[in-house]
Design an enzyme around this catalytic site. Structure first.
Site, PDB file in Angstrom:
ATOM      1  N   PRO A  21       0.898  -1.149   0.174  1.00  0.00           N
ATOM      2  CA  PRO A  21       0.057   0.095  -0.051  1.00  0.00           C
ATOM      3  C   PRO A  21       0.982   1.447  -0.026  1.00  0.00           C
ATOM      4  CG  PRO A  21      -0.196  -1.018   1.988  1.00  0.00           C
ATOM      5  CD  PRO A  21       0.459  -2.146   1.136  1.00  0.00           C
ATOM      6  N   ASN A  22       0.354   2.346  -0.726  1.00  0.00           N
ATOM      7  CA  ASN A  22       0.781   3.688  -1.000  1.00  0.00           C
ATOM      8  C   ASN A  22       2.072   3.735  -1.660  1.00  0.00           C
ATOM      9  OD1 ASN A  22      -1.302   4.915   0.856  1.00  0.00           O
ATOM     10  ND2 ASN A  22      -0.462   3.790   2.698  1.00  0.00           N
ATOM     11  N   ARG A  61       5.336  11.878  -3.079  1.00  0.00           N
ATOM     12  CA  ARG A  61       5.517  12.648  -1.820  1.00  0.00           C
ATOM     13  C   ARG A  61       6.363  12.047  -0.976  1.00  0.00           C
ATOM     14  NH1 ARG A  61       1.518  14.379  -3.614  1.00  0.00           N
ATOM     15  NH2 ARG A  61      -0.776  14.314  -3.018  1.00  0.00           N
ATOM     16  N   TYR A  96      11.727   8.675   0.604  1.00  0.00           N
ATOM     17  CA  TYR A  96      11.527   7.496  -0.420  1.00  0.00           C
ATOM     18  C   TYR A  96      12.003   7.628  -1.804  1.00  0.00           C
ATOM     19  CZ  TYR A  96       8.223   5.644   3.168  1.00  0.00           C
ATOM     20  OH  TYR A  96       7.629   5.204   4.288  1.00  0.00           O
ATOM     21  N   ASN A 129       8.012  -5.719  -1.418  1.00  0.00           N
ATOM     22  CA  ASN A 129       7.995  -4.653  -0.586  1.00  0.00           C
ATOM     23  C   ASN A 129       6.723  -4.472  -0.148  1.00  0.00           C
ATOM     24  OD1 ASN A 129       8.154  -2.447   1.004  1.00  0.00           O
ATOM     25  ND2 ASN A 129       9.319  -0.885  -0.589  1.00  0.00           N
ATOM     26  N   ALA A 133       3.345  -1.195   4.535  1.00  0.00           N
ATOM     27  CA  ALA A 133       2.804  -1.218   5.955  1.00  0.00           C
ATOM     28  C   ALA A 133       2.351  -2.735   6.446  1.00  0.00           C
ATOM     29  CB  ALA A 133       1.834  -0.244   6.205  1.00  0.00           C
ATOM     30  N   GLU A 177      12.728  -9.791   0.764  1.00  0.00           N
ATOM     31  CA  GLU A 177      11.920  -8.696   1.299  1.00  0.00           C
ATOM     32  C   GLU A 177      12.701  -7.394   1.147  1.00  0.00           C
ATOM     33  OE1 GLU A 177      11.031  -9.181   5.290  1.00  0.00           O
ATOM     34  OE2 GLU A 177      10.421  -7.020   5.654  1.00  0.00           O
ATOM     35  N   HIS A 183      12.916  -2.937   1.553  1.00  0.00           N
ATOM     36  CA  HIS A 183      12.258  -1.691   2.129  1.00  0.00           C
ATOM     37  C   HIS A 183      13.343  -0.593   1.603  1.00  0.00           C
ATOM     38  CE1 HIS A 183       9.434  -3.753   4.448  1.00  0.00           C
ATOM     39  NE2 HIS A 183      10.527  -4.633   4.998  1.00  0.00           N
ATOM     40  N   ILE A 184      12.686   0.508   0.986  1.00  0.00           N
ATOM     41  CA  ILE A 184      13.286   1.436   0.638  1.00  0.00           C
ATOM     42  C   ILE A 184      14.062   2.469   1.570  1.00  0.00           C
ATOM     43  CG2 ILE A 184      13.242   3.536  -0.780  1.00  0.00           C
ATOM     44  CD1 ILE A 184      10.438   2.589  -2.128  1.00  0.00           C
ATOM     45  N   SER A 185      13.393   2.557   2.764  1.00  0.00           N
ATOM     46  CA  SER A 185      13.971   3.287   4.013  1.00  0.00           C
ATOM     47  C   SER A 185      14.476   2.115   4.650  1.00  0.00           C
ATOM     48  CB  SER A 185      12.964   4.241   4.445  1.00  0.00           C
ATOM     49  OG  SER A 185      11.919   3.265   5.008  1.00  0.00           O
ATOM     50  N   ARG A 190      14.035   3.885  12.068  1.00  0.00           N
ATOM     51  CA  ARG A 190      12.581   4.722  12.069  1.00  0.00           C
ATOM     52  C   ARG A 190      11.827   4.400  13.330  1.00  0.00           C
ATOM     53  NH1 ARG A 190       9.686   4.735   6.315  1.00  0.00           N
ATOM     54  NH2 ARG A 190       8.533   6.387   7.386  1.00  0.00           N
ATOM     55  N   ARG A 226       7.973   0.108  13.139  1.00  0.00           N
ATOM     56  CA  ARG A 226       8.423  -0.532  11.858  1.00  0.00           C
ATOM     57  C   ARG A 226       9.617  -1.579  11.998  1.00  0.00           C
ATOM     58  NH1 ARG A 226       6.045   3.159   8.090  1.00  0.00           N
ATOM     59  NH2 ARG A 226       5.680   5.045   9.098  1.00  0.00           N
TER      60      ARG A 226
HETATM   61  O1  CA2 Z   1      10.738   1.710   3.410  1.00  0.00           O
HETATM   62  C1  CA2 Z   1      10.023   1.012   2.699  1.00  0.00           C
HETATM   63  O2  CA2 Z   1      10.118   0.470   1.482  1.00  0.00           O
HETATM   64  C2  CA2 Z   1       8.598   0.826   3.335  1.00  0.00           C
HETATM   65  O3  CA2 Z   1       8.160  -0.580   3.312  1.00  0.00           O
HETATM   66  C3  CA2 Z   1       7.703   1.885   2.999  1.00  0.00           C
HETATM   67  C4  CA2 Z   1       6.110   1.713   3.819  1.00  0.00           C
HETATM   68  C5  CA2 Z   1       6.457   1.726   5.254  1.00  0.00           C
HETATM   69  O4  CA2 Z   1       5.081   1.569   5.859  1.00  0.00           O
HETATM   70  C6  CA2 Z   1       7.392   0.668   5.846  1.00  0.00           C
HETATM   71  O5  CA2 Z   1       7.559   0.832   7.060  1.00  0.00           O
HETATM   72  C7  CA2 Z   1       8.663   0.665   4.778  1.00  0.00           C
HETATM   73  C8  CA2 Z   1       5.283   2.778   3.329  1.00  0.00           C
HETATM   74  C9  CA2 Z   1       5.272   2.978   1.987  1.00  0.00           C
HETATM   75  C10 CA2 Z   1       4.399   4.299   1.526  1.00  0.00           C
HETATM   76  O6  CA2 Z   1       5.135   4.776   0.440  1.00  0.00           O
HETATM   77  C11 CA2 Z   1       5.085   6.073  -0.096  1.00  0.00           C
HETATM   78  C12 CA2 Z   1       5.708   6.537  -0.835  1.00  0.00           C
HETATM   79  C13 CA2 Z   1       5.780   7.790  -1.202  1.00  0.00           C
HETATM   80  C14 CA2 Z   1       5.055   8.734  -0.347  1.00  0.00           C
HETATM   81  C15 CA2 Z   1       4.212   8.507   0.406  1.00  0.00           C
HETATM   82  C16 CA2 Z   1       4.110   6.808   0.833  1.00  0.00           C
END
Ligand code: CA2
Length: 149
Positions: free
Chosen positions: A10-11, A18, A23, A74, A77, A98, A100-102, A107, A111
């Site tokens: 999701p997202n 954003r 990210y 990925n 959430a 698996e 994760h970008i961040s 964090r 998470r």
């Molecule tokens: O770091 C990652 O890739 C995460 O999987 C990204 C998730 C977060 O909930 C995980 O803890 C770590 C959130 C994805 C939301 O992606 C967005 C991208 C751009 C702007 C807003 C949200």
């Protein structure tokens, strides 16, 4: 030639639009294009999906059970909440990476736990969108390597 699934939770459709300080500036379409280039360089086919709905991700994992050789995921959430995605991944026999970008460990503490890590063969976090490339490369290596090596 094997089929690799790249699944996004999701997202992630908002990538590059954003929160670039977390990210980065690449969009999901940019990530998909670079994943496709790499997969074809490595001689593999790619399915690339994103959904905001948990059941769709589970359905793609089930599809991968039928015709996929490896999964890069990925779960966004859902990483931190979804026993259902873990259960689905546990039915898949190939390599699972698996990503994760961040750097989730830098964090908030919520998470730090991942359901998916209980199944993943490897976890990449904090390397930006380059993590997708690294995940695909690792899956490709694992597909070449017999299981008991
Ligand atoms: O770091 C990652 O890739 C995460 O999987 C990204 C998730 C977060 O909930 C995980 O803890 C770590 C959130 C994805 C939301 O992606 C967005 C991208 C751009 C702007 C807003 C949200």
């Amino acid at each position: 030639m094997s089929l690799i699934y790249v699944l996004n939770g999701p997202n992630l459709n908002l990538l590059g639009k954003r929160q670039p300080h977390i990210y980065g500036h690449e969009t999901l379409a940019d990530v998909e294009a670079s994943c496709r280039r790499l997969a074809s360089e490595l001689g593999h086919e790619l399915r690339f999906h994103q959904s905001n709905r948990e059941y769709e991700i589970i359905d793609w994992i089930h599809e991968a059970r039928e015709n996929g050789a490896g999964i890069v995921i990925n779960p966004a959430a859902f990483t931190h909440t979804s026993l259902a995605i873990l259960d689905a991944l546990n039915t898949f026999e190939g390599p699972v990476i698996e990503i994760h970008i961040s750097n989730v460990h830098k964090r908030e503490s919520f998470r730090h736990h991942s359901f998916v890590s209980h199944r993943a063969d490897g976890v990449i976090a904090g390397l930006g969108t380059e993590g997708y490339q690294l995940g695909i490369r690792r899956v490709a290596t694992m597909l070449k390597t017999p299981k008991n090596d």
